[in-house]
Design a protein around this motif. Structure first.
Motif, PDB file in Angstrom:
ATOM      1  N   PRO A   1       1.219  43.055  40.037  1.00 39.95           N
ATOM      2  CA  PRO A   1      -0.037  42.319  40.258  1.00 39.95           C
ATOM      3  C   PRO A   1      -1.224  43.132  39.734  1.00 39.95           C
ATOM      4  CG  PRO A   1       1.275  42.492  42.281  1.00 39.95           C
ATOM      5  CD  PRO A   1       1.876  43.440  41.302  1.00 39.95           C
ATOM      6  N   TYR A   2      -2.275  42.423  39.328  1.00 34.53           N
ATOM      7  CA  TYR A   2      -3.465  43.126  38.850  1.00 34.53           C
ATOM      8  C   TYR A   2      -4.683  42.218  38.964  1.00 34.53           C
ATOM      9  CZ  TYR A   2      -2.515  40.468  34.547  1.00 34.53           C
ATOM     10  OH  TYR A   2      -2.264  39.475  33.642  1.00 34.53           O
ATOM     11  N   ALA A   3      -5.861  42.846  38.970  1.00 27.19           N
ATOM     12  CA  ALA A   3      -7.115  42.099  38.997  1.00 27.19           C
ATOM     13  C   ALA A   3      -7.374  41.518  37.610  1.00 27.19           C
ATOM     14  CB  ALA A   3      -8.270  43.014  39.407  1.00 27.19           C
ATOM     15  N   MET A   4      -7.601  40.217  37.543  1.00 22.22           N
ATOM     16  CA  MET A   4      -7.785  39.564  36.247  1.00 22.22           C
ATOM     17  C   MET A   4      -9.127  39.960  35.645  1.00 22.22           C
ATOM     18  SD  MET A   4      -7.466  35.543  35.227  1.00 22.22           S
ATOM     19  CE  MET A   4      -8.886  35.063  36.204  1.00 22.22           C
ATOM     20  N   LYS A   5      -9.109  40.260  34.362  1.00 24.61           N
ATOM     21  CA  LYS A   5     -10.321  40.597  33.622  1.00 24.61           C
ATOM     22  C   LYS A   5     -10.666  39.456  32.669  1.00 24.61           C
ATOM     23  CE  LYS A   5     -10.325  44.858  35.261  1.00 24.61           C
ATOM     24  NZ  LYS A   5     -11.356  45.381  36.172  1.00 24.61           N
ATOM     25  N   ASN A   6     -11.943  39.240  32.456  1.00 22.71           N
ATOM     26  CA  ASN A   6     -12.368  38.232  31.490  1.00 22.71           C
ATOM     27  C   ASN A   6     -12.012  38.676  30.073  1.00 22.71           C
ATOM     28  OD1 ASN A   6     -13.543  36.538  33.412  1.00 22.71           O
ATOM     29  ND2 ASN A   6     -15.484  37.639  33.337  1.00 22.71           N
ATOM     30  N   SER A   7     -11.705  37.712  29.220  1.00 26.12           N
ATOM     31  CA  SER A   7     -11.516  38.059  27.814  1.00 26.12           C
ATOM     32  C   SER A   7     -12.844  38.580  27.257  1.00 26.12           C
ATOM     33  CB  SER A   7     -11.039  36.838  27.017  1.00 26.12           C
ATOM     34  OG  SER A   7     -11.986  35.790  27.107  1.00 26.12           O
ATOM     35  N   VAL A   8     -12.757  39.469  26.284  1.00 28.07           N
ATOM     36  CA  VAL A   8     -13.950  40.153  25.771  1.00 28.07           C
ATOM     37  C   VAL A   8     -14.124  39.846  24.295  1.00 28.07           C
ATOM     38  CG1 VAL A   8     -14.956  42.419  25.264  1.00 28.07           C
ATOM     39  CG2 VAL A   8     -13.848  42.004  27.469  1.00 28.07           C
TER      40      VAL A   8
END
Length: 348
Positions: free
Chosen positions: A175-182
């Motif tokens: 599991p991981y914290a979702m990051k916005n695409s950059v």
């Protein structure tokens, strides 16, 4: 997996391959591709696909095998990623290093993608060409690593004045914290590539480098690109924090300056049936009304807001002041507050 000088390899995360010719440091090899170009590549990004130890001399006869130098490279298989507490936030950079810092006028350069985070990144590195973009490097970079992207020369610097980096971040099998695409577009100061002192010590390379931040502490870089036309337009507009109702003439509690807005939309509910002459006369009537009301208040300052426009109302007001109110002093109002669109009258 052992990588030796003379091995035929392909690149793990990009198209291409060639023959290993020499080692560069402890973690890179120089690979000669099919066109005869030398490409620096991380050892762990190479997969051995054949042995090519026999090289040929200029006479066409096989020469002696190159010296055997062995370096153990990580196997191209999933492995456990060691994470850091700081790595939960994205810190991503581009890095540029001169190949021959002692000869800055002739040297070529290397470009690297630096991923200081606990995330895998699928990236695309591009440069602007006319009205389109050209991909220069793309692939997958592992957490807390850097990857070689390309070698280029001074003849390529014009193409690198505008660059763009896009990527998505993820973790594998957890599991991981979702990051916005950059997607970040930057403008490189390519003049710095000619100056040795612009290449600085850094945390990622033993050699000085130019670092271009893409994301710092999860925040993508944003460069403000302002055209000269936009600056000129901003200077011509009035800058005001709050709008004063023009039909109510009163002193500000904090200052003895009266503001009167003569814009038609503030004076009239509608201009239906009125031509430009009638509108101008109505504005001038309001101007005279205010001056008459404060005629006996010496030292009173009144700001008439007429806007820049074509300058018709401004010229009409100045003409009235020169002919009917010669005893009053007038000047352009504060540029910082009103731009070029207001005149301040001082009652004498």
């Amino acid at each position: 997996m052992n990588v030796k000088i003379g091995d035929k390899v392909r690149f793990l995360n990009s198209v291409g391959g060639g023959i290993v010719r020499r080692f560069k440091g402890n973690d890179q090899v120089i690979v000669e591709d099919e066109d005869g170009f030398d490409i620096p590549v991380l050892i762990r990004e190479c997969v051995v696909v054949g042995d090519n130890m026999m090289t040929r001399s200029s006479a066409g006869r096989p020469s002696a095998p190159a010296p055997q130098v062995q370096v153990t490279a990580p196997a191209p298989q999933p492995e456990k990623v060691e994470e850091t507490a700081e790595g939960e936030r994205l810190n991503v950079f581009l890095a540029y290093l001169p190949i021959d810092p002692k000869s800055m006028q002739q040297t070529r350069y290397e470009a690297y993608f630096v991923n200081e985070s606990n995330y895998f990144l699928f990236y695309n590195y591009m440069s602007r060409q006319n009205n389109s973009w050209m991909s220069r490097s793309q692939g997958l970079i592992e957490p807390n690593t850097k990857i070689f992207m390309e070698e280029f020369g001074k003849e390529d610097l014009n193409e690198l004045e505008r660059i763009c980096v896009q990527f998505i971040a993820f973790k594998k099998d957890k599991p991981y914290a979702m990051k916005n695409s950059v997607s970040v577009e930057l403008r490189l100061d390519t003049v710095k590539f000619y100056k040795l002192h612009c290449f600085l010590d850094n945390d990622y390379f033993d050699e000085p480098a130019i670092l271009a931040p893409i994301v710092r502490q999860d925040i993508p870089e944003r460069q403000m690109l302002i055209s000269a036309a936009a600056i000129q337009e901003a200077m011509q507009q009035k800058v005001r924090e709050e709008k004063v109702t023009p039909t109510v003439v009163k002193k500000k509690a904090e200052a003895p300056i009266i503001e009167v807005d003569l814009h038609t939309e503030q004076l009239l509910d509608t201009t239906a049936g009125m031509d430009s002459t009638a509108i101008l006369n109505y504005q001038l009537d309001k101007f005279h009304e205010v001056l008459k009301e404060y005629a006996g208040v010496k030292g009173q300052k009144i700001v008439f807001i007429h806007g820049k426009g074509e300058g018709v109302l401004r010229k009409a007001i100045e003409n009235e002041l020169k002919t009917k109110y010669k005893q009053y002093f007038y000047q352009d109002a504060s540029f910082r507050e009103y731009g070029f669109g207001a005149t301040m009258v001082t009652i004498k």
